[in-house]
Motif scaffolding. Structure first.
Motif, short mmCIF file in Angstrom:
data_model
loop_
_atom_site.label_atom_id
_atom_site.label_comp_id
_atom_site.label_asym_id
_atom_site.label_seq_id
_atom_site.Cartn_x
_atom_site.Cartn_y
_atom_site.Cartn_z
N LEU A 116 0.82 -1.21 0.00
CA LEU A 116 0.00 0.00 0.00
C LEU A 116 0.85 1.27 0.00
CD1 LEU A 116 -2.74 -1.01 2.58
CD2 LEU A 116 -3.08 -0.65 0.14
N LYS A 145 -10.64 -1.38 3.78
CA LYS A 145 -10.92 -0.04 3.30
C LYS A 145 -9.88 0.45 2.30
CE LYS A 145 -13.56 1.74 7.23
NZ LYS A 145 -13.59 2.74 8.33
N LYS A 146 -8.62 0.09 2.53
CA LYS A 146 -7.55 0.63 1.70
C LYS A 146 -7.38 -0.10 0.37
CE LYS A 146 -4.79 2.91 5.24
NZ LYS A 146 -3.44 3.14 5.78
N LYS A 200 -8.89 -1.90 8.36
CA LYS A 200 -7.81 -1.13 7.75
C LYS A 200 -7.55 -1.60 6.32
CE LYS A 200 -2.81 -0.57 8.08
NZ LYS A 200 -1.60 -0.88 8.89
#
Length: 353
Positions: free
Chosen positions: A31, A65-66, A62
């Motif tokens: 990410l 969502k990302k 976490k």
């Protein structure tokens, strides 16, 4: 206690903290820097917590969502290795494809994971393939294609492959190691040790009357036996559950026998002992749970369950080898091959003197 021994995903995963951190670090790394693709191959024997760890981490808001899209697929759900492409297109992108050609479906997937975007931060997609070694095929083209996707230019795919096969990338996919860009990160889950199994069993039972449903020696015996076999935590939980159910069944049978004796015993009011006693019959004929404090699994109970779970073949060599972990098995096989005559092993001088 039986609920605590179900092989469902527990609130915590003791003895796998290091592996969880490795998976988190991998996902975090993909990410970073605006998003970068990557692949991780997770291996280990059955029951070592591979899928549980990945599932636990993906349950975190976490990562959900990302990552733009997340798909977790069991490769056991497809009939043929090539069918996985359609499954991926449907699960990851929601695509309903009419084409039956695997090459066309692959092209569709590649277009979706390599968008012509000029954005500095990519919308990353996460694909988890459980039992990925089930996609083994002639020439391994299916597996090579999938592991190549994260290396394509502009790729936004993060791949996690989970399998029982320890050396799949070395034995089945040697081309991955010949080119550094194709080489996945590797994470191996070792079999649980007897101490780890014992710790997890106690952790599961601590909320159930302090774990008093089992004698400490019974849990220790189970942990040692399972660790000496394959270190399969699911097997240990199953054996403990079977032991508890066996004791419950025996106690219930004893209660029923005692009640039946009391019912049929002749009395002054009923010399024949045949008068109906509905109250007692109703109390013990059902399937109500016995009080947990009454049910205690002893060392003898556990030994009986283990004898059924690991039947002896008269102490034969084959039965002993069957209980060994993978690496000792490989050593034994190598020694057997080396002990054979050269012509049996396939060695030959081609007729030379």
């Amino acid at each position: 206690a039986k609920k605590a021994l179900n092989p469902h995903l527990p609130p915590s995963l003791p003895c796998r903290e290091g592996e969880m951190e490795r998976v988190r670090s991998f996902l975090d790394g993909c990410l970073g820097d605006g998003g970068r693709p990557g692949s991780l191959y997770v291996s280990g024997a059955p029951g070592t917590g591979k899928t549980a760890v990945v599932t636990k981490i993906l349950g975190s808001h976490k990562f959900m969502k990302k990552y733009s899209r997340v798909a977790v697929i069991s490769c056991m759900d497809v009939d043929k290795p090539q069918d996985i492409f359609r499954k991926i297109a449907e699960e990851l992108f929601g695509s309903k494809l009419t084409s039956k050609k695997h090459t066309t479906i692959q092209e569709t997937i590649i277009k979706r994971i390599t968008p012509p975007s000029s954005r500095s931060d990519k919308e990353m997609n996460l694909l988890v393939l459980d039992e990925i070694d089930q996609l083994s095929s002639k020439g391994q083209e299916v597996l090579y294609s999938i592991f190549e996707w994260p290396t394509l230019q502009r790729s936004n795919l993060v791949l996690i492959g989970i399998a029982n096969t320890l050396d799949m990338t070395d034995r089945l996919l040697p081309r991955l190691h010949s080119r550094a860009r194709l080489r996945p990160s590797l994470l191996h889950f070792a079999p649980y040790s007897s101490q780890e199994i014992l710790s997890i069993l106690r952790d599961r039972l601590v909320a159930v009357a302090g774990g008093v449903a089992f004698q400490p020696s019974a849990l220790q015996l189970c942990a040692r036996k399972v660790a000496a076999s394959h270190g399969d935590m699911r097997r240990a939980l199953s054996i403990c559950r079977q032991s508890l159910e066996s004791v419950e069944l025996r106690l219930k049978h004893q209660k029923q026998t005692t009640t039946t004796t009391d019912i049929t015993e002749p009395t002054t009011a009923d010399p024949t002992g045949l008068a109906p006693q509905h109250t007692c019959a109703h109390t013990y004929a059902g399937h109500e749970q016995l009080p947990p404090s009454v049910v205690v699994v002893t060392l003898r109970d556990m030994a009986a369950t283990l004898s059924s779970a690991y039947p002896s073949s008269g102490g034969s060599c084959a039965s002993v080898v069957e209980t060994l972990p993978l690496h000792p098995k490989l050593v034994v096989c190598t020694l057997v091959l080396l002990g054979r005559p050269s012509h049996v092993r396939g060695e030959g001088g081609g007729g030379g003197g």
